[in-house]
Design a protein around this motif. Sequence first.
Motif, PDB file in Angstrom:
ATOM      1  N   ASP A  71      10.524 101.240 -66.749  1.00  0.00           N
ATOM      2  CA  ASP A  71       8.536 101.912 -66.542  1.00  0.00           C
ATOM      3  C   ASP A  71       9.120 103.430 -66.078  1.00  0.00           C
ATOM      4  N   ARG A  72       9.823 104.606 -66.491  1.00  0.00           N
ATOM      5  CA  ARG A  72      10.267 105.502 -67.173  1.00  0.00           C
ATOM      6  C   ARG A  72       9.497 106.374 -66.218  1.00  0.00           C
ATOM      7  N   PRO A  73      10.349 106.338 -65.183  1.00  0.00           N
ATOM      8  CA  PRO A  73      10.255 107.174 -63.670  1.00  0.00           C
ATOM      9  C   PRO A  73      10.091 108.596 -63.797  1.00  0.00           C
ATOM     10  N   ALA A  74       9.223 109.266 -62.739  1.00  0.00           N
ATOM     11  CA  ALA A  74       8.921 110.686 -63.255  1.00  0.00           C
ATOM     12  C   ALA A  74       8.593 111.176 -61.659  1.00  0.00           C
ATOM     13  N   ILE A  75       8.578 112.937 -61.124  1.00  0.00           N
ATOM     14  CA  ILE A  75       8.797 113.137 -60.165  1.00  0.00           C
ATOM     15  C   ILE A  75       7.159 114.279 -60.932  1.00  0.00           C
ATOM     16  N   TYR A  76       6.350 114.306 -60.017  1.00  0.00           N
ATOM     17  CA  TYR A  76       5.318 115.057 -60.748  1.00  0.00           C
ATOM     18  C   TYR A  76       4.770 115.999 -59.120  1.00  0.00           C
ATOM     19  N   ALA A  77       4.631 116.772 -58.766  1.00  0.00           N
ATOM     20  CA  ALA A  77       4.142 117.741 -58.372  1.00  0.00           C
ATOM     21  C   ALA A  77       2.819 118.641 -58.387  1.00  0.00           C
ATOM     22  N   SER A  78       2.552 118.521 -57.074  1.00  0.00           N
ATOM     23  CA  SER A  78       0.396 119.675 -57.316  1.00  0.00           C
ATOM     24  C   SER A  78       0.865 120.187 -56.214  1.00  0.00           C
ATOM     25  N   ALA A  79       0.734 122.158 -56.728  1.00  0.00           N
ATOM     26  CA  ALA A  79       0.337 123.094 -55.898  1.00  0.00           C
ATOM     27  C   ALA A  79      -0.351 123.724 -57.035  1.00  0.00           C
ATOM     28  N   GLU A  80      -1.049 124.389 -55.938  1.00  0.00           N
ATOM     29  CA  GLU A  80      -2.001 125.488 -56.157  1.00  0.00           C
ATOM     30  C   GLU A  80      -2.021 127.208 -56.918  1.00  0.00           C
ATOM     31  N   GLN A  81      -0.642 127.273 -56.332  1.00  0.00           N
ATOM     32  CA  GLN A  81       0.336 128.600 -57.202  1.00  0.00           C
ATOM     33  C   GLN A  81       1.566 127.762 -57.833  1.00  0.00           C
ATOM     34  N   ALA A  82       2.272 128.538 -58.617  1.00  0.00           N
ATOM     35  CA  ALA A  82       3.242 128.551 -58.889  1.00  0.00           C
ATOM     36  C   ALA A  82       4.765 128.312 -57.833  1.00  0.00           C
ATOM     37  N   ALA A  83       5.269 127.350 -58.304  1.00  0.00           N
ATOM     38  CA  ALA A  83       6.156 127.729 -56.961  1.00  0.00           C
ATOM     39  C   ALA A  83       7.643 127.144 -58.049  1.00  0.00           C
ATOM     40  N   ASP A  84       8.765 127.727 -56.982  1.00  0.00           N
ATOM     41  CA  ASP A  84      10.134 126.566 -57.650  1.00  0.00           C
ATOM     42  C   ASP A  84      10.319 125.097 -56.654  1.00  0.00           C
ATOM     43  N   VAL A  85      10.720 124.742 -56.848  1.00  0.00           N
ATOM     44  CA  VAL A  85      11.106 123.707 -56.869  1.00  0.00           C
ATOM     45  C   VAL A  85      12.162 122.284 -56.950  1.00  0.00           C
ATOM     46  N   SER A  86      12.756 121.996 -55.871  1.00  0.00           N
ATOM     47  CA  SER A  86      14.298 121.096 -55.967  1.00  0.00           C
ATOM     48  C   SER A  86      14.598 119.421 -55.309  1.00  0.00           C
ATOM     49  N   CYS A  87      14.779 119.163 -56.267  1.00  0.00           N
ATOM     50  CA  CYS A  87      14.848 117.372 -55.917  1.00  0.00           C
ATOM     51  C   CYS A  87      16.229 117.127 -56.174  1.00  0.00           C
ATOM     52  N   LYS A  88      15.821 115.362 -54.953  1.00  0.00           N
ATOM     53  CA  LYS A  88      17.555 114.845 -55.123  1.00  0.00           C
ATOM     54  C   LYS A  88      17.079 113.344 -54.883  1.00  0.00           C
ATOM     55  N   VAL A  89      18.103 112.367 -55.677  1.00  0.00           N
ATOM     56  CA  VAL A  89      17.784 111.210 -55.591  1.00  0.00           C
ATOM     57  C   VAL A  89      19.208 110.119 -55.472  1.00  0.00           C
ATOM     58  N   GLU A  90      18.949 109.568 -54.699  1.00  0.00           N
ATOM     59  CA  GLU A  90      19.900 109.109 -54.426  1.00  0.00           C
ATOM     60  C   GLU A  90      19.709 107.263 -53.804  1.00  0.00           C
ATOM     61  N   GLY A  91      20.929 106.447 -54.620  1.00  0.00           N
ATOM     62  CA  GLY A  91      20.719 105.512 -54.423  1.00  0.00           C
ATOM     63  C   GLY A  91      22.065 104.697 -53.794  1.00  0.00           C
ATOM     64  N   ALA A  92      21.496 103.303 -54.170  1.00  0.00           N
ATOM     65  CA  ALA A  92      23.284 102.591 -54.463  1.00  0.00           C
ATOM     66  C   ALA A  92      24.247 103.657 -54.179  1.00  0.00           C
ATOM     67  N   PRO A  93      25.545 103.476 -53.801  1.00  0.00           N
ATOM     68  CA  PRO A  93      26.665 103.644 -53.579  1.00  0.00           C
ATOM     69  C   PRO A  93      27.001 103.150 -54.745  1.00  0.00           C
ATOM     70  N   GLY A  94      27.844 104.474 -56.426  1.00  0.00           N
ATOM     71  CA  GLY A  94      28.185 104.180 -57.126  1.00  0.00           C
ATOM     72  C   GLY A  94      26.735 104.450 -58.630  1.00  0.00           C
ATOM     73  N   LEU A  95      25.696 104.706 -58.204  1.00  0.00           N
ATOM     74  CA  LEU A  95      25.117 104.805 -58.916  1.00  0.00           C
ATOM     75  C   LEU A  95      24.626 106.286 -59.621  1.00  0.00           C
ATOM     76  N   ASP A  96      24.648 106.974 -60.203  1.00  0.00           N
ATOM     77  CA  ASP A  96      24.709 108.078 -60.424  1.00  0.00           C
ATOM     78  C   ASP A  96      22.949 108.342 -61.352  1.00  0.00           C
ATOM     79  N   VAL A  97      22.491 108.880 -60.266  1.00  0.00           N
ATOM     80  CA  VAL A  97      20.857 109.463 -60.884  1.00  0.00           C
ATOM     81  C   VAL A  97      20.504 110.449 -61.770  1.00  0.00           C
ATOM     82  N   ARG A  98      20.173 111.046 -62.757  1.00  0.00           N
ATOM     83  CA  ARG A  98      20.546 112.032 -63.315  1.00  0.00           C
ATOM     84  C   ARG A  98      18.858 112.342 -63.181  1.00  0.00           C
ATOM     85  N   LEU A  99      18.245 114.234 -62.959  1.00  0.00           N
ATOM     86  CA  LEU A  99      17.401 114.636 -62.778  1.00  0.00           C
ATOM     87  C   LEU A  99      17.204 115.861 -64.256  1.00  0.00           C
ATOM     88  N   THR A 100      16.333 115.317 -64.971  1.00  0.00           N
ATOM     89  CA  THR A 100      16.332 116.005 -65.931  1.00  0.00           C
ATOM     90  C   THR A 100      14.539 116.656 -66.100  1.00  0.00           C
TER      91      THR A 100
END
Length: 231
Positions: free
Chosen positions: A111-140
Amino acid sequence: MTDNHNPFPGDGHAPSPPYAQAMPPLGAVGTPYDPSQAGPYAPGGYGPPPSPGPVRPRILWIVLAWVLFVVLLVVGVAGFARGLGSAVKDAASLATFATGESVSVRLDPKDRPAIYASAEQAADVSCKVEGAPGLDVRLTRPSGTQSITYDGTTWEMVFQIGAPAAGDYQVSCTGEGVKFGVGKELIGSVGKVVGGAVAMIALPTAGFLIAVVVTIVVLVRRAGARKRAMR
């Protein structure tokens, strides 16, 4: 005194010629007239020529062919609009959450999942995704800007989620005055847009070709029928 030169004694008239005996006497009724034996120039042999009837094929076939073209054109445009709307809706179907919150979502790599953000002005964002043990999730970070507007809110994609396998994941993000959502990349729904575009082009094209062919065939055959009728 006897006339020895008269071969028919007692008859004071000479014999009639031979052809006179074959003629019917005056006032005799002859053979009745038989119309079936009359030739082409006999009385009753004249009359108007038979009607050739209506020219075929009818013009109705041309009208129906062009009506079909219009119907296919409407169906093609409606299919494209439906596919485009469905693609946007898929991408905008977000599991939303506020900054600092954590949400559980089901992710699938196809499904090509993605994270979206909505803000009224520019802001610095950081995210973290955790799955089952042993699953390495990469955010690009996306290479280009992808944004969608749904229900009056504009969302911009900030991370692509590289989930290694389908499953449930925990997603959390931070950013001052920012709302977040997890959904799909717009490009992941491009198949529906392409399908709608193909329908929009293929259906009217097929209808146009059918209408042109039917028009030519009907006009040519009608011209031939008129020539045969004139003969």
